[in-house]
Structures are given as C-alpha cells and as structure tokens.
Design a protein around this motif. Structure first.
Motif, PDB file in Angstrom:
ATOM      1  N   GLY A  61       0.808  -1.215   0.000  1.00 23.48           N
ATOM      2  CA  GLY A  61       0.000   0.000   0.000  1.00 23.48           C
ATOM      3  C   GLY A  61       0.840   1.262   0.000  1.00 23.48           C
ATOM      4  N   ALA A  62       0.267   2.333  -0.576  1.00 19.30           N
ATOM      5  CA  ALA A  62       1.005   3.581  -0.713  1.00 19.30           C
ATOM      6  C   ALA A  62       1.347   4.190   0.648  1.00 19.30           C
ATOM      7  N   VAL A  63       0.479   4.017   1.636  1.00 23.38           N
ATOM      8  CA  VAL A  63       0.729   4.638   2.939  1.00 23.38           C
ATOM      9  C   VAL A  63       2.015   4.096   3.546  1.00 23.38           C
ATOM     10  N   ASN A  64       2.125   2.783   3.600  1.00 24.44           N
ATOM     11  CA  ASN A  64       3.347   2.200   4.145  1.00 24.44           C
ATOM     12  C   ASN A  64       4.551   2.478   3.246  1.00 24.44           C
ATOM     13  N   SER A  65       4.324   2.507   1.931  1.00 20.84           N
ATOM     14  CA  SER A  65       5.434   2.788   1.014  1.00 20.84           C
ATOM     15  C   SER A  65       6.007   4.176   1.268  1.00 20.84           C
ATOM     16  N   VAL A  66       5.112   5.148   1.458  1.00 25.60           N
ATOM     17  CA  VAL A  66       5.575   6.508   1.739  1.00 25.60           C
ATOM     18  C   VAL A  66       6.369   6.531   3.043  1.00 25.60           C
ATOM     19  N   LEU A  67       5.813   5.892   4.064  1.00 27.95           N
ATOM     20  CA  LEU A  67       6.500   5.882   5.360  1.00 27.95           C
ATOM     21  C   LEU A  67       7.886   5.266   5.239  1.00 27.95           C
ATOM     22  N   LYS A  68       7.957   4.172   4.474  1.00 24.74           N
ATOM     23  CA  LYS A  68       9.255   3.511   4.309  1.00 24.74           C
ATOM     24  C   LYS A  68      10.239   4.417   3.578  1.00 24.74           C
ATOM     25  N   SER A  69       9.740   5.096   2.530  1.00 22.19           N
ATOM     26  CA  SER A  69      10.655   5.888   1.722  1.00 22.19           C
ATOM     27  C   SER A  69      11.178   7.112   2.466  1.00 22.19           C
ATOM     28  N   ILE A  70      10.465   7.564   3.503  1.00 18.65           N
ATOM     29  CA  ILE A  70      11.009   8.684   4.269  1.00 18.65           C
ATOM     30  C   ILE A  70      11.587   8.207   5.604  1.00 18.65           C
ATOM     31  N   GLY A  71      11.871   6.903   5.673  1.00 19.49           N
ATOM     32  CA  GLY A  71      12.605   6.374   6.806  1.00 19.49           C
ATOM     33  C   GLY A  71      11.813   6.232   8.087  1.00 19.49           C
ATOM     34  N   LEU A  72      10.500   6.179   7.968  1.00 22.41           N
ATOM     35  CA  LEU A  72       9.680   6.024   9.176  1.00 22.41           C
ATOM     36  C   LEU A  72       9.084   4.611   9.224  1.00 22.41           C
ATOM     37  N   GLU A  73       9.938   3.629   8.932  1.00 26.85           N
ATOM     38  CA  GLU A  73       9.453   2.262   8.809  1.00 26.85           C
ATOM     39  C   GLU A  73       8.748   1.777  10.080  1.00 26.85           C
ATOM     40  N   HIS A  74       9.209   2.291  11.240  1.00 25.01           N
ATOM     41  CA  HIS A  74       8.616   1.823  12.496  1.00 25.01           C
ATOM     42  C   HIS A  74       7.169   2.270  12.642  1.00 25.01           C
ATOM     43  N   LEU A  75       6.736   3.225  11.829  1.00 23.31           N
ATOM     44  CA  LEU A  75       5.346   3.686  11.914  1.00 23.31           C
ATOM     45  C   LEU A  75       4.394   2.881  11.018  1.00 23.31           C
ATOM     46  N   CYS A  76       4.953   1.961  10.231  1.00 18.39           N
ATOM     47  CA  CYS A  76       4.111   1.154   9.357  1.00 18.39           C
ATOM     48  C   CYS A  76       3.154   0.292  10.175  1.00 18.39           C
ATOM     49  N   HIS A  77       1.950   0.198   9.699  1.00 15.20           N
ATOM     50  CA  HIS A  77       0.947  -0.621  10.372  1.00 15.20           C
ATOM     51  C   HIS A  77       0.171  -1.416   9.342  1.00 15.20           C
ATOM     52  N   ASN A  78      -0.539  -2.396   9.832  1.00 16.07           N
ATOM     53  CA  ASN A  78      -1.577  -3.028   9.032  1.00 16.07           C
ATOM     54  C   ASN A  78      -2.834  -2.215   9.333  1.00 16.07           C
ATOM     55  N   TRP A  79      -2.921  -1.041   8.726  1.00 18.39           N
ATOM     56  CA  TRP A  79      -3.777   0.036   9.202  1.00 18.39           C
ATOM     57  C   TRP A  79      -5.207  -0.361   9.498  1.00 18.39           C
ATOM     58  N   LEU A  80      -5.827  -1.077   8.579  1.00 20.29           N
ATOM     59  CA  LEU A  80      -7.258  -1.331   8.729  1.00 20.29           C
ATOM     60  C   LEU A  80      -7.567  -2.491   9.678  1.00 20.29           C
ATOM     61  N   PHE A  81      -6.545  -3.250  10.046  1.00 18.90           N
ATOM     62  CA  PHE A  81      -6.829  -4.450  10.830  1.00 18.90           C
ATOM     63  C   PHE A  81      -6.126  -4.471  12.174  1.00 18.90           C
ATOM     64  N   ASP A  82      -5.505  -3.348  12.512  1.00 18.48           N
ATOM     65  CA  ASP A  82      -4.890  -3.218  13.815  1.00 18.48           C
ATOM     66  C   ASP A  82      -5.859  -2.417  14.673  1.00 18.48           C
ATOM     67  N   ASN A  83      -6.187  -2.978  15.831  1.00 13.84           N
ATOM     68  CA  ASN A  83      -7.184  -2.348  16.679  1.00 13.84           C
ATOM     69  C   ASN A  83      -6.865  -0.883  16.997  1.00 13.84           C
ATOM     70  N   ASN A  84      -5.570  -0.568  17.047  1.00 11.99           N
ATOM     71  CA  ASN A  84      -5.192   0.793  17.426  1.00 11.99           C
ATOM     72  C   ASN A  84      -5.362   1.788  16.292  1.00 11.99           C
ATOM     73  N   THR A  85      -5.320   1.316  15.063  1.00  6.22           N
ATOM     74  CA  THR A  85      -5.351   2.254  13.941  1.00  6.22           C
ATOM     75  C   THR A  85      -6.609   2.127  13.085  1.00  6.22           C
ATOM     76  N   ALA A  86      -7.390   1.078  13.284  1.00  5.37           N
ATOM     77  CA  ALA A  86      -8.509   0.825  12.373  1.00  5.37           C
ATOM     78  C   ALA A  86      -9.493   1.994  12.335  1.00  5.37           C
ATOM     79  N   PHE A  87      -9.884   2.488  13.507  1.00  4.93           N
ATOM     80  CA  PHE A  87     -10.896   3.545  13.533  1.00  4.93           C
ATOM     81  C   PHE A  87     -10.423   4.812  12.820  1.00  4.93           C
ATOM     82  N   PRO A  88      -9.251   5.359  13.210  1.00  5.79           N
ATOM     83  CA  PRO A  88      -8.796   6.548  12.466  1.00  5.79           C
ATOM     84  C   PRO A  88      -8.540   6.261  10.984  1.00  5.79           C
ATOM     85  N   ALA A  89      -8.018   5.080  10.668  1.00  4.78           N
ATOM     86  CA  ALA A  89      -7.722   4.774   9.261  1.00  4.78           C
ATOM     87  C   ALA A  89      -9.002   4.764   8.434  1.00  4.78           C
ATOM     88  N   VAL A  90     -10.042   4.133   8.962  1.00 12.35           N
ATOM     89  CA  VAL A  90     -11.307   4.103   8.234  1.00 12.35           C
ATOM     90  C   VAL A  90     -11.876   5.516   8.117  1.00 12.35           C
TER      91      VAL A  90
END
Lengths: 281, 291, 447
Positions: free
Chosen positions: B130-159
C-alpha cells in the motif's frame, strides 16, 4: 482582488491559501492517480514497490479485467438502467416540482415536507422491506427493479432543485400561455419545461451520478449478468481474484472514469443547481 | 383556472407512487416489524411490543460501542469535515490562480462510487504494498508502518480518513454561495478599512451561515448512510471497533437472520437522523431569515 | 381540493394495506415460493422447462469447468424437455448472501447448492425444501451413494433433503524446496515437530505459514482445528459436535493460544485482514512454506497464470500431525418447493444428474475433486494427472482421527463474529480465553 497592494500579513495568508489549496488537491487526487498508475504495473512491480512509476504502459491489466468480469456487459446495463431512472426521476419530479412551485392547494407544504423526509432516511435501514416489495412486484433481478429504486433514490434533491427552478420562472409566462388558450398539460410541456432546462439538466446529472454509483441495492436486487451494474464488477475482485492487483486496479479505473468525465462536462450545471436545491432545503 | 385542479393530483401522482414504494411503505414495514419477533431461524413472527428495543439498549454488549462509533463519526464529520470544506471555499472565493482546477479536482472523490473509493483505500492501506506504508518507508519512518485497517489501534482513524478529507460537496456549495454575494458589499467593507480576514469572518460568514447549516445536515445524513465503505474495507472489525449502526443492521439481518431486531436498529438510525436534523437547524438558526 | 385529499388518503390506505400483506406474507414465507426466477422463466418458453440456476462456480472458480461441462451435458441429454440457464453470481460470499435473502422472502431458485454456508438448515426452517427420500429410495444407485457421513451432511431427522457432489478430505500442502532450504526433509509427524519446523523455517528466513482472518479464516482455522482434534478424546469429541455452544474448554483455548502464536510469529504481513485468496497467493509465489487447504487446490498448482512453471513439482502434501484429516462431505444440492410440479421434477433430474457417480468421477478427472460418493471410482487417469492426490488419498486412508472443520460446526452467523475478532487476537488485544468467551456468548445467544 489582486489590484490592491496587500500588507505582509495578507501576503502570508495568501501563500498559506495556496499551500492549503495544493494540499487539498493532492489529497483528493493522489488515491485516484495512484490507482490509475498501478493499473499499468505488473503484479510483481506492485508488490515490489507501491510507489514506483510503471516501467511500461502495459494494458494487460485491462484485458484481464475485461476477461475476468464482464465489465462491458455491466457497463451497458449501467447505462440503460441509469438513463431510464434518470428520465423517470426528472420527469416525474419536474411535474411535482411544478405543482409545488406554481399551484396552491391545501396540504401543499405538508405533502412537500413528507416527500422531503426521504432525504433523512438512510437507505440501509430499509434494505429488507425494499427487497420484499420488489419481489412482490415480481421485479426481482430485472433492470426494472433498479430503475424503480434509482428513480426514487435522488428524489428529494431533484424535488428541491426543480421546485426552485419553477419558482424562478415568472408566472406571467404561464398566464400568457393560458390567455393564448393553451391547456394545463400543453403549458407545462411546451412553455414551462423548456424554460426549466437548466434545472432539469442539473437534476438529471445528480440523479445520474446517484444511480451510476449505487452499489448496495444493485447487489441485493439483482443476481445475473443481465441486470447487474458496473460498481458490482468491482466485487469480482474483492473476493475471487483479490490477488490479481493489476486487473483489479484496471477495473477500478474503468469504473470511475465515466463519473469523472461526466462531472467534468457538466460541472457548472451540477454546482449551480446543487446550490439552488440546497438553499431551499 | 378551476378546471386545472384535476391536473394537480395527476401531476403529483408519479412522484407520490415512487415515494410510497421506495420510502413510505418500507418505512412503515421497518417500524411495524421492529415490534415483532421476526426471525428466519427458527421461523417466527409474533408481536412482542418493545422487547427488541429493550434488548438493544440493555442486553446487547455490542450496541453501545456501535452507537458510540456512529455518533462520534457524525460529530467528526459535522465539525472537521465541514470546517475543512468551508475553509477551502473561503480560500477559493477570492479567485486565486487555479481556483477552478482545485474546485473541480477536490470534488472528484465525491462523485465516484463509494465502492470504488473503498477499494482504492483498501489497497492504499495494504500492509505490504500500500502507498501509505510505502511513503513511510521511503522517508525512513518504517517503524510507523501498520496493518492500518486491521490493527485495533489504527482501524478507527484509518477508516475515518477514507471519507473525512473529501469535503468536495461542502466546498462546492459554500463556494457557490460565497460567489453569489454582491461584490459591492465587499468593496464597501474594504473602503471602510476592513482587512480581508475581517471581511471573511464578520461579513461573509454570516451570509453563508444557512448554507453551512445545510452542509452540516448533509454531513450527518452522509454518516448515517455510510455502509459500503466500511463493509468493503474492514467489515466493521476488528471486533466491532469500526462497526456503525447501518452495518450492524446489515449483519444482524444477514448473519443472525433476526429481522425484527435489525429493523429496530433501523428505527434507531431514523431517530438519530431526525434528532440531528432538528438540532442542526436550531443551531444554525436555519428557520430564521437572513439579516 | 377534496380530490387531492381523497387521493392522498386512498394512497395512505393502500400503503397500510400493502404493509399488512407485506408483513403477513413475510411471516408465512413458504406459501408463495414461486414468484422467483425459475417459474417465471419456465412459463415463457413453451414446452421446454427452464431451470434458472444461480451459481458462484463460474469464471475463475476452480469448479467452473466442471459445472459448465455438467450444464452442457444435462442440456444435451434433456434437450427439448429441460434446460438449465446458468445465472452467474461470482464470489461464494455473494452467492450465500443472495440465497439467504431469497430464503427470507421464500422465493428460491429450483436448485440450490448448499456448500459450506448452512443454507440447507436455513431453507428447512422456512419449509422450502423438497423431501428427496422417495426419489432416492426408488433409485438404488442413488441410494448407494449415501453412507453415514453423507447422511449426516444431507439428511435431517431421517429424511434426505440434499445430494453431495463432492467430498472434502483436507490436509495441508507444503513447499518441498523451502522445507529443504530450512533443513527439513519430511512433513512433521507430531505437533512438537511441527512447531520445531516452524522455528527452523524462521531461522532460515522463510515465513512458515499462509494464514488469513477474513471470510471465516479458512486456512488458519484448519490448522487450529487439527490441533484441537488431535489433543485427545475430548478435543476430537468437540470437533465432532455440530453447533457447539461452549468454547471455553481447555483444549480449545490452548489451540487458540497456538493460533495466536502462529499469527504473531509465523505468517505474512497481509495475513491479518487477508482472505483465503491472499493466503493462496503467498503460497503460489513461494512467500510461505505451508498452506492448509483441500485437494481441490491441486489443479491450480500447475496453472501457469497463477504460478511459475514447475511449481507443482515443488509441492508436497500431508495429513495433519498426529494422524488427522478433515473428512466431511460438502452439503450438497437440494430442490426447493415450486408451485409448478413439473419444474420440481426438472430440478430433481438436475440434482440427480449433477451428483451422479459419473459427474463426480468427471469432477475428479478434471479438477481433482474428491468424490463424496463411496461408489464413485477413483480412476488411474485422475491419479496420474494429479499425483499429489493419490499421495494424499493414501496418507488419508491411514488417518483414524477425522472430523468436520472448526467453522463448519459453528452456529449460523458465528463465523463472521470469529472472523471479525481474529485481528484482535493476532495483535494481542484480546487473549485466547477472551476470544473463546466471545464465541461462547454468541453461540449461546443464537440458540
């Protein structure tokens, strides 16, 4: 507004304004551009780097998409269904809008209010009853079922737009027609309708977009290729072939382009009467 | 024009028939069957009064979180979304360079089908390409990558982001209203020495108050119609963290075959819609004349 | 003025009337089962009776070639008498949903494929299904197809309602190349070995398992169910319970814990939230070493639109550690009550044709589908086309432990609850015990 010398503060505001515009435009267009771009990449390219530009413009994704899902057939269904529903919607609501705008009768405002209520009814709450009714009418899995539902779908918006359009036409025109001996029906079709062209066109565009993009009822009320519509073609890819990403991106592109083209052509129309309609609401 | 009266009902008939078949009759069915125990399995149909509602509000552990999701989404959409769209309209009405392009471009996500938008975002958020994780990786923020829609912590804001930022309708409507304001009012204020910000807030804003009210109502209605975008992306999960009332209605109907209960949820949705409509009209004094 | 009022009033009354009969008919449901597509079609085309058959086994579905061959054969055999018109409903979830809504309005197509969607019980609750017992009894060949397992799948209270097309004998597949790279030379025989092999694969930089959470988490639940079934008598009994209501059992919780460990350590990024298709793709592209799935997948291993040339040579097949395979005939086709008896007759002929031994043997030869019927012959042709199948069938023959799958035993609706909560399990937001409690609550409330 560029004619005045502006203060530094106003300059900053102006620059911020441009940045804000740019951000909004990027946010709105990036997802679509990304999808269109990805539709030209191979599956491997997509998996390797989500952001890279395609190495070549291959249309294999489009070929596969057309092979996996009968997209052209669905496209044709969408055109037929949406055109019919748009015509029915606009004609029937132009008639009603004319009456509401120009005629006085008891209960007018009450009836108008009742008809406008439909704006606040979330259609998901009536999925099952609508299905029951369509089945009782023997219309299940026919284009007619979707034509009926879509005709009603954008009813409140069309009603508002057309009522205000007819309100804007001087009553003197109508009276002149009567003096000339034209009857009620002739006055409406030959005098009033041509004057309301602008409103009719915008109601039509909005109704068309509503029908063209509808998904839930299309899934619920149809089952075979003979009545299914374009948004459903995407459902082929959400389960069956969810890992053929190239074809999926191509299918999404095929599904969104008509809406974008239509909007680009008619946008002035849409904007002006969306406004006219919603002020009254 | 007495002889014309007969045409009035005839002209109203097609619209009324459409309304009856697709709105009124289903609405009556929803209200009536919500008072019944109406299930497919086991096959039952018997009058039980308000028991579906009692069960909904007192015994269903899922209902309150889902109601909360729905209300939070309405609130966010009526505020942030509308503010965003209005702010852009206030930038654009001064007709800066390229304003028409921005107006058209910003509207595009609103005029393509929701199922397409949902499919696009399902892929944008994809954990591996996905583009979101790709962008994060390309600017060196790999630790911020998530499985956005299926992680309980990020699903609500991601949706939420799938629809929150696309305020094209709001912008278009408010902008049209702003453009219709008489130039002479603005010029007069300018001659009196008002800054452009003052003009925006003191003069233009009150003039478009009703239109903003309208867009807030539309935003609330939109949130109550919200279905396919959640259904296609998260399906309401993880757990019920991204389920809203329409989706809950749907799953109750589809998975539990409990139509009475589902229609009780439908009535709750309709009630929320009515309350929102009245409250927003009051808040924006939409029944009063402009001054 | 009055006229308008009168018109509006009568409209309102009409509305009330319609509402009344709408509600009423919804309650009686079955009474008017004919308004559906089948009958409408049959009246239109003269003598020939048209059977409208909605199916998801079209397009890219693995069974599509078999179904289209059967439709062709049937239309040829009964030319002028019966005619099947296929209605494409791509996506099995779409299909199940469509049939469910049709059941609720009592207007089913004449023939329905039950599959793994519990459609038979649902249709039976509405009294929409034709009792096939007299027809089966009258046809000794057909009767011979029913053994205990297929009776369990297709009969209720001693009455036969459905006829199975295919069996479902499920083990798992592994990539021999990737196993070799990690220094594993044979499929594990015990669960301890299995988890040790997972560690070896991880150590070699290979992702061990293809897993999923969407659509009931098919692949993941297969692995987990096998752990329950091989944990002892209690576990095996649990796996053989139709519609269990208590998931808070030690054996289940322990297996769910293992499943959580697998999600967290042994699978791909897209497993959580992913569906079977994503899992399969990971196996096809050699991203992962193991996928749990049935032999119907074998045909795909040599389909070069999906996999690289020669991929089928790399795949090995095994029964689960502890000597276990899933064995459960897939709920078959059933005939629904129609107002036109001739259409019912036609539908029965179709079910008979589609589930005959010949049809099942053809499905075996074409796609490697395991027959449900004990009298269907496993031909040498099939075994040579699908060597993996022969290998698997001989391994499965040695397995004494057998059961249906974990999700197929669930009460209707629980599968999506399970699916929706798995991401929380995978991220550690809820514990295995929490998940079991959620399942128990749902199952209890559904009773």
């Amino acid at each position: 507004m560029l004619n005045k010398a502006s203060t530094p503060a106003e300059k900053i505001v102006k620059v911020l304004g441009y940045i804000f515009m740019a951000v909004c435009l990027i946010v709105a267009l990036f997802p679509i551009v990304w999808v269109i771009m990805s539709s030209f990449k191979s599956n491997k390219e997509i998996m390797a780097n989500g952001l890279a530009l395609p190495t070549s413009f291959a249309f294999t994704g489009y070929q596969e998409a057309l092979k996996i899902a009968p997209i052209l057939k669905f496209f044709g269904n969408s055109v037929i269904i949406t055109c019919c529903s748009t015509c029915i919607n606009v004609l029937s609501l132009a008639m009603a809008g004319y009456i509401f705008a120009k005629k006085r009768f008891r209960g007018r405002e009450v009836l108008y209010a009742i008809l406008s209520i439909s704006l606040m009814i979330p259609m998901t709450s009536v999925l099952h009853p609508v299905y029951l009714i369509i089945n009782k009418l023997g219309l299940y899995d026919t284009k007619a079922a979707l034509v009926l539902v879509y005709s009603a779908l954008s009813m409140p918006m069309s009603l508002m737009i057309l009522r205000s359009t007819f309100e804007g036409i001087p009553t003197s025109l109508e009276e002149a027609a009567y003096v000339d001996g034209a009857g009620f029906v002739r006055t409406f079709f030959q005098i009033m309708l041509p004057c309301a062209k602008g409103g009719l066109a915008s109601a039509a565009v909005l109704a068309f977009l509503d029908g063209w993009n509808e998904f839930t009822f299309a899934l619920l009320l149809t089952s075979s290729d003979k009545a299914r519509t374009l948004p459903l073609a995407l459902s082929y890819f959400s389960s069956q072939f969810s890992f053929n990403y190239t074809a999926m991106f191509a299918a999404i592109t095929i599904a969104v382009i008509p809406s974008i083209v239509l909007f680009a052509i008619f946008q002035e129309q849409v904007v002006s009467s969306m406004t006219a309609g919603s002020v009254k609401g | 024009m007495k002889h014309n009266k007969i045409w009035i009902p005839i002209f109203l008939a097609p619209a009324c028939i459409l309304f009856l078949l697709v709105f009124a009759l289903p609405l009556v069915l929803v209200f009536v069957t919500s008072l019944f125990e109406y299930k497919l399995m086991p096959n039952t149909f018997s009058f039980t009064g308000l028991s579906n509602y009692v069960k909904l509000f007192t015994q269903d552990p899922n209902f309150l979180p889902i109601l909360k999701n729905t209300l939070v989404w309405i609130l966010i959409h009526c505020t942030l979304h509308v503010v965003l769209g209005t702010a852009l309209a206030f930038v654009l009405y001064k007709k800066p360079f390229g304003w028409k392009v921005v107006r058209t471009g910003y509207m595009i996500p609103n005029i393509i089908s929701q199922s397409a938008i949902a499919m696009i975002f399902l892929n944008l958020y994809n954990a591996s390409f996905g583009a979101v994780n790709s962008v994060l990786k390309s600017i060196g923020l790999e630790h911020l990558c998530h499985n956005w829609l299926f992680d309980n912590n990020t699903a609500f804001p991601a949706v939420t982001m799938i629809w929150l930022l696309f305020a094209g309708y709001t912008t278009t409507l408010v902008l049209a209203q702003l453009l219709s304001v008489d130039e002479s009012i603005i010029e007069a204020a300018r001659v009196d020495g008002a800054s452009s910000l003052q003009i925006d807030f003191m003069i233009m804003f009150p003039l478009v108050r009703k239109m903003i009210g309208t867009t807030v109502i539309m935003a609330a209605a939109y949130m109550l119609q919200l279905f396919s975008m959640i259904y296609i992306t998260t399906g309401g999960g993880p757990g019920v963290s991204t389920t809203n009332l329409p989706l809950y209605l749907y799953t109750t109907m589809k998975n539990r075959y409990d139509y009475g209960y589902a229609n009780a949820i439908g009535v709750v949705i309709i009630a929320i819609g009515a309350v929102c409509m009245v409250a927003i009209r009051k808040l924006f004094r939409m029944n009063e004349e402009d001054y | 003025m009055k006229k308008i009022l009168a018109a509006f009033l009568s409209a309102t009354m009409l509305l009330g009337l319609l509402a009344g009969c709408g509600g009423g008919s919804a309650s009686s449901g079955a009474a008017s089962s004919s308004s559906g597509s089948g009958a409408a079609a049959s009246s239109g085309s003269g003598k020939e009776i048209v059977i409208n058959y909605p199916t998801f086994q079209v397009g890219v579905n693995t069974s599509a070639p078999v179904i289209s061959a059967l439709v062709e054969g049937f239309n040829e055999k009964y030319a002028g008498q019966y005619k099947i018109v296929v209605e494409e409903v791509p996506g099995d979830a779409n299909y199940a949903e469509k049939i469910q809504v049709m059941i609720s309005t009592g207007s089913l197509p004449p023939v329905v494929y039950g599959g793994g969607y519990k459609l038979l019980d649902l249709a039976l609750a509405q009294d929409l299904v034709v009792d096939l017992t007299p027809y089966v009894e009258a046809d000794p060949e057909w009767k011979a197809q029913y053994n205990d397992a297929s009776m369990a799948a297709n009969a209720r209270d001693g009455k036969i309602y459905a006829s199975s097309m295919e069996g479902s004998l499920v083990g798992y597949f592994y990539n021999k190349d990737l196993f070799a790279q990690a220094g594993i030379d044979a499929a594990p025989k015990t669960w301890d070995e299995f988890f040790a092999d997972c560690d070896k694969l991880i150590a070699a930089g290979i992702t061990p398992m293809a897993m999923d959470t969407a659509d009931g988490a098919w692949c993941s639940q297969l692995m987990m169910g096998a752990m329950i079934a091989t944990s002892g008598d209690e576990g095996l009994a649990f796996m053989n319970t139709k519609y269990p209501t208590d998931y808070n059992q030690d054996v289940v919780v322990k297996a769910v814990e293992k499943l959580q460990w697998l999600y967290q350590n042994c699978t791909t990024l897209d497993a959580v939230g992913g569906a079977y298709e994503n899992a399969a793709n990971n196996f096809y592209t050699e991203n992962v070493a193991i996928i749990a799935n049935g032999p119907w997948m074998i045909g795909d291993f040599s389909d070069t639109t999906l996999v690289e040339e020669g991929f089928n040579e790399k795949v090995g097949v095994a029964a689960y550690p502890g000597g276990f395979v899933y064995d459960e005939p897939i709920e078959g086709m059933f005939v629904t009550k129609q107002s036109d008896p001739a259409l019912e007759e036609a539908a029965i002929a179709m079910v008979r044709y589609f589930t005959s031994d010949e049809a099942q043997e053809m499905a075996l030869n074409m796609q490697g589908m395991v027959p449900a019927s004990p009298t269907a012959e496993i031909s040498d042709e099939a075994l040579s086309t699908f060597p993996l199948l022969g290998d698997f069938l001989s391994q499965a023959a040695e397995c004494e432990l057998r059961s249906p799958t974990f999700t197929s035993n669930m009460v209707p609706g629980l599968e999506s609850e399970w699916s929706n909560n798995l991401p929380n399990l995978a991220t550690g937001n809820i514990s295995a015990a929490d998940l079991c409690q959620i399942l128990s609550n749902f199952a209890a409330s559904a009773q």
